[in-house]
Design an enzyme around this catalytic site. Structure first.
Site, PDB file in Angstrom:
ATOM      1  N   GLU A  25      -2.606   0.799  13.263  1.00  0.00           N
ATOM      2  CA  GLU A  25      -3.783   1.126  12.455  1.00  0.00           C
ATOM      3  C   GLU A  25      -5.073   0.820  13.225  1.00  0.00           C
ATOM      4  O   GLU A  25      -6.034   1.570  13.168  1.00  0.00           O
ATOM      5  CB  GLU A  25      -3.742   0.298  11.165  1.00  0.00           C
ATOM      6  CG  GLU A  25      -4.917   0.524  10.239  1.00  0.00           C
ATOM      7  CD  GLU A  25      -4.761  -0.231   8.925  1.00  0.00           C
ATOM      8  OE1 GLU A  25      -4.020  -1.238   8.901  1.00  0.00           O
ATOM      9  OE2 GLU A  25      -5.353   0.203   7.924  1.00  0.00           O
TER      10      GLU A  25
ATOM     11  N   GLU B  34       0.852  -1.178   0.000  1.00  0.00           N
ATOM     12  CA  GLU B  34       0.000   0.000   0.000  1.00  0.00           C
ATOM     13  C   GLU B  34       0.898   1.242   0.000  1.00  0.00           C
ATOM     14  O   GLU B  34       1.213   1.762  -1.044  1.00  0.00           O
ATOM     15  CB  GLU B  34      -0.965  -0.040   1.193  1.00  0.00           C
ATOM     16  CG  GLU B  34      -2.132   0.914   0.982  1.00  0.00           C
ATOM     17  CD  GLU B  34      -3.433   0.437   1.609  1.00  0.00           C
ATOM     18  OE1 GLU B  34      -3.531  -0.720   2.041  1.00  0.00           O
ATOM     19  OE2 GLU B  34      -4.357   1.257   1.670  1.00  0.00           O
TER      20      GLU B  34
HETATM   21  C1  RAM Z   1      -6.646   1.859   4.101  1.00  0.00           C
HETATM   22  C2  RAM Z   1      -5.495   2.755   4.330  1.00  0.00           C
HETATM   23  C3  RAM Z   1      -5.780   4.086   4.930  1.00  0.00           C
HETATM   24  C4  RAM Z   1      -7.218   4.473   4.935  1.00  0.00           C
HETATM   25  C5  RAM Z   1      -7.998   3.839   3.836  1.00  0.00           C
HETATM   26  C6  RAM Z   1      -9.443   4.220   3.839  1.00  0.00           C
HETATM   27  O1  RAM Z   1      -6.367   1.040   3.008  1.00  0.00           O
HETATM   28  O2  RAM Z   1      -4.490   2.090   5.000  1.00  0.00           O
HETATM   29  O3  RAM Z   1      -5.248   4.269   6.198  1.00  0.00           O
HETATM   30  O4  RAM Z   1      -7.288   5.870   4.835  1.00  0.00           O
HETATM   31  O5  RAM Z   1      -7.874   2.454   3.859  1.00  0.00           O
END
Ligand code: RAM
Length: 883
Positions: A739, A469
């Site tokens: 996260e 990502e």
């Molecule tokens: C995930 C990302 C990010 C977020 C989006 C919506 O894939 O890691 O942090 O903003 O989704």
């Protein structure tokens, strides 16, 4: 004798930058004054070609009566390309005393007009790949020089990533050029001062070019070539000789190209390097390159070439592993002790052909085994094939890894600890802030926030630095920017990224979810696209520089107009795709999206962006727009109340995030605010002092509590150790921000592999509250020209200290509890600013400054008293209060 001096001259936030193509560079300085209350009454700037200012003065501002000491635009005659300009400054105080001239500083221009590139774009001729991997290109040329070169600059850029070498050594210590921009619209070139690397006689230039962001794998679908198919390079070397004449070496069809030891380099997957294929001296003069192919001339890209806008990436620090672990499965794993981003530099001594592998991961699983599930398809693997003989040292070239643990094969255990070093790489931003307090867990939280920023500020602001990502997610950047602007000076970094945001906006104003845009990600979500407005406004607030507003205004306006065209009601945003309160804990089972209605969130951000746009228009003197958007804002607020608030004033969706947003952005009628704040507080208490908020609600939660008188609860929330909380991850041993609130669950198992980063700065936005509320550093006027110092002293802390190197100089607050309930608070206010210092003391309480009563105090410009506070208006200087 005057007692003030001018120093720290900077140009566009940088010290003596090379290669600037800004036609109106912004000049700033700082003032040190011995006495309190220094205000600049006038300034004079001079610009010249020589540091002695003895010959021609290019621009003399003359004495300008003004208290501005930051972001003064150069206003002299048109600047020339590739020229060094020195400048110096002196200032006057209110009594008419003048300082000495500052020491000179300089900037050097890059190419200021089109048509200055004479070089060709060159590429390797197509070759049949020996394996599935794609070796990087090695490119080189030789040239001879006379003995009178006095200065030399290389201007270089590439499609792909490149590393430049001059006569066998790297041109400098910068990494990941040309950086990541919206390549098909804007491509940066870099400037290198290579004067000291050249010599009379034979010389050579060499370059390694790899896929990088341009051509390599990006995003989660395993696709590559998002920006183009062919890697290419363009270089122009200028030399000035002592007689004033110039020589130029350019990339052209005479350059030679070959593959080499670097067999594969990908940002996500790592590198494969076969040292047996090394070509000794390939970037030095006289290398026998007759077997190398001739470079192919390729078509130039259509993108605009711009001089590097942000600071470059570098190895900023190195760390040593803290342990070598043998896992239950028998794997040999190095523990760096810190979740970091960059790479490992290692030295081995082994037989030719020995294969050394390094695999990188963030965590070990609950059994203590090496775990890469959360990296998804990113391999993060270095494969090094030894050449044999002498000890050999390797570090990657054009790839970075996000990791704490490194699984190593092919190296004897006893060589691991001393010969493996973690190189921490990020954009070389100036550190500007610090926060510390009496609670060690909170200090670790601040450490984790800072490391989340380091790891995710590698040329662009990314969501995470490890899995497949690593993209410029707009929402994440938006929620974190204010915190980021405490920790480091982020202006050039975000100025660049915001230009790419504008470049990637479609004609209808939509903003892609990730910048630079990688189209599979999509576009148009509330709280993500609003980065277009919130980020420039935040930069303006924190640094007081209107340039970013001027530059971004069309983009900001286009975004608001895009929203306006979406809803089925002009004043609500109730259509389209949204991430909602992403990862909110009140989400339904198996959903990533919290319970707060998406149209409520979208309408809040519609209101907020419109409000900021109206303010921006006012700052820029666009009065008609200002009025029109103020009107639009009022209508949105009205529509919000009608749609999302009951007739009696209750927010219809009883979620923490809904309460927080409605309060944060002043969407409720005045009389309904205290009650809503109370409902928010009750919601949190009823939840056992736990939050349920996701990406959208969390950044503002504690700020709202503090603003409405619930600071005590905010402290308890921040100090909460049970899941979910900020300190939960700290207690689990986190060294960066996760996260998910439960990235590692209480039973040691993980959140699912498909979305579980351990280095994701979004929830680190709590740093803003630490600095502003606990530390008490806030602003009343943009750029901290007028500061508010108002720490809200929590029962739970015995001391806290916060500092911020603002554009004017260092602001510092340091409070500590003394015996008998007294508090000592030291404050530093930079010259040429004022501060409103709010002291929480009742009428009649004793407040002393340096042991003296306040009415004796130098620097006091005014005082107000309320029932529970003294509000002091102070000029610059050091103060020490007890109360
Ligand atoms: C995930 C990302 C990010 C977020 C989006 C919506 O894939 O890691 O942090 O903003 O989704």
């Amino acid at each position: 004798m005057t007692h003030f001096t001018v120093s720290d001259l900077s140009v566009n936030y940088r010290k003596n930058p090379l290669g600037i193509d800004d036609l109106r560079p912004r000049l700033s300085w700082r003032i040190s004054a011995e006495t309190r209350g220094f205000v600049q009454n006038a300034y004079q700037v001079q610009v010249a070609y020589d540091p002695d200012f003895g010959a021609e003065i290019v621009w003399d501002s003359q004495k300008v009566e003004s208290d501005r000491s930051v972001h003064i635009e150069y206003q002299g005659p048109a600047l020339k390309s590739r020229t060094r300009y020195y400048f110096r400054v002196r200032v006057w105080d209110r009594q008419g005393n003048v300082s000495a001239w500052s020491a000179p500083a300089y900037w050097e221009t890059a190419f200021l007009s089109a048509g200055e590139w004479q070089a060709s774009w060159i590429a390797a001729p197509p070759r049949s790949e020996e394996s599935g991997d794609e070796p990087c290109d090695y490119m080189r040329t030789d040239f001879t020089l006379p003995d009178n070169v006095v200065s030399a600059r290389v201007y270089a850029t590439s499609l792909g990533l490149y590393r430049l070498y001059v006569n066998g050594v790297p041109a400098d210590d910068t990494l990941f050029g040309p950086g990541w921009t919206s390549y098909n619209k804007r491509l940066q070139y870099q400037t290198y001062d290579v004067t000291s690397l050249l010599s009379a006689g034979d010389n050579a230039l060499g370059c390694i070019v790899g896929n990088g962001w341009y051509r390599g794998y990006l995003a989660w679908e395993g696709k590559k070539e998002h920006f183009g198919k062919t890697r290419a390079l363009m270089i122009q070397l200028y030399m000035t000789l002592s007689d004033g004449s110039e020589r130029i070496i350019v990339s052209d069809g005479n350059w030679r190209v070959s593959s080499g030891p670097l067999r594969m380099s990908e940002l996500y997957h790592g590198e494969t390097y076969d040292a047996r294929l090394e070509m000794d001296g390939w970037s030095s003069p006289g290398f026998a390159d007759q077997d190398w192919a001739k470079a192919m001339i390729t078509n130039p890209p259509e993108s605009a070439l711009v001089a590097q806008e942000n600071e470059p990436a570098r190895i900023i620090e190195t760390i040593r592993p803290i342990a070598v672990v043998t896992t239950p499965k028998g794997e040999t794993v190095l523990d760096m002790g810190q979740n970091m981003v960059g790479w490992v530099r290692f030295t081995v001594r082994a037989e030719a052909g020995t294969v050394v592998t390094l695999q990188h991961a963030e965590v070990l699983d609950r059994d203590g085994n090496f775990y890469t599930g959360n990296l998804r398809s990113a391999k993060q693997t270095i494969t090094y094939i030894c050449r044999g003989g002498e000890a050999e040292t390797f570090e990657p070239h054009l790839s970075f890894q996000g990791f704490r643990y490194v699984k190593v094969t092919g190296v004897p255990q006893d060589q691991l600890l001393e010969s493996f070093i973690g190189c921490v790489i990020h954009t070389d931003l100036e550190p500007t802030g610090s926060f510390r307090c009496s609670d060690e867990l909170v200090n670790q939280l601040q450490h984790n926030i800072l490391w989340g920023q380091k790891g995710n500020f590698l040329d662009i602001p990314t969501d995470c630095p490890q899995r497949d990502e690593r993209l410029g997610w707009t929402g994440d950047a938006q929620v974190f920017i204010r915190t980021a602007a405490f920790n480091m000076n982020v202006v050039p970094f975000f100025e660049k990224w915001l230009k790419d945001l504008a470049a990637d906006q479609e004609a209808d104003g939509r903003v892609p979810h990730v910048i630079p845009d990688v189209p599979i990600a999509g576009y148009g979500s509330a709280a993500w696209g609003d980065a277009a407005v919130i980020c420039p406004w935040t930069l303006y607030q924190c640094y007081g520089d209107i340039r970013v507003l001027e530059t971004q205004y069309p983009s900001m306006k286009a975004w608001v107009e895009y929203i306006r065209a979406q809803g089925d009601d002009e004043f609500l945003w109730n259509t389209g795709f949204h991430f909602g309160d992403w990862l909110g804990l009140d989400a339904k089972e198996n959903s990533y999206i919290g319970a707060t209605p998406k149209d409520l969130i979208a309408t809040v951000f519609y209101a907020y962006s419109t409000e900021l746009l109206a303010k921006t228009a006012a700052v820029l003197g666009k009065n008609e727009d200002a009025k029109a958007y103020e009107g639009l804002h009022e209508n949105i607020v009205r529509a919000f109340r009608k749609e999302f608030v009951t007739p009696n004033g209750r927010v219809a969706s009883p979620t923490q995030t809904a309460y927080v947003l409605a309060l944060m952005f002043d969407l409720l009628e005045e009389q309904n605010r205290p009650r809503t704040a109370k409902m928010l507080a009750e919601h949190i208490e009823e939840n056992g002092v736990h939050l349920t908020t996701g990406f959208v609600g969390t950044p503002y939660l504690c700020l709202v509590l503090s603003r409405f008188g619930y600071t005590e609860l905010a402290y308890r929330l921040v100090l909460q150790k049970e899941y979910p909380s900020w300190l939960y991850s700290v207690i689990q041993g986190a060294t960066t921000i996760w996260e998910h609130w439960d990235g590692i669950k209480q039973d040691g198992s993980f959140w699912s592999d498909d979305m579980n980063s351990y280095n994701h700065y979004a929830y680190g936005a709590i740093g803003d509250w630490l600095y502003r509320v606990v530390g008490g550093i806030d602003l009343l006027e943009p750029g901290y020209k007028k500061i508010r110092i108002q720490p809200q002293i929590g029962e739970q802390f015995s001391w806290a200290e916060a500092s911020l190197d603002s554009v004017y100089g260092t602001i510092k607050v340091d409070w500590s509890k003394q015996d008998h309930g007294a508090v000592k608070m030291d404050v530093l206010i930079p010259a040429n600013t004022t501060a409103e210092v709010v002291i929480p003391a009742n009428q009649g309480d004793d407040i002393l400054e340096n042991g003296e009563r306040l009415d004796q105090m130098a620097g006091l410009l005014g005082m107000e008293q309320t029932a529970q506070t003294y509000i002091l208006l102070l000029g610059s200087g050091n103060y020490s209060f007890t109360f």
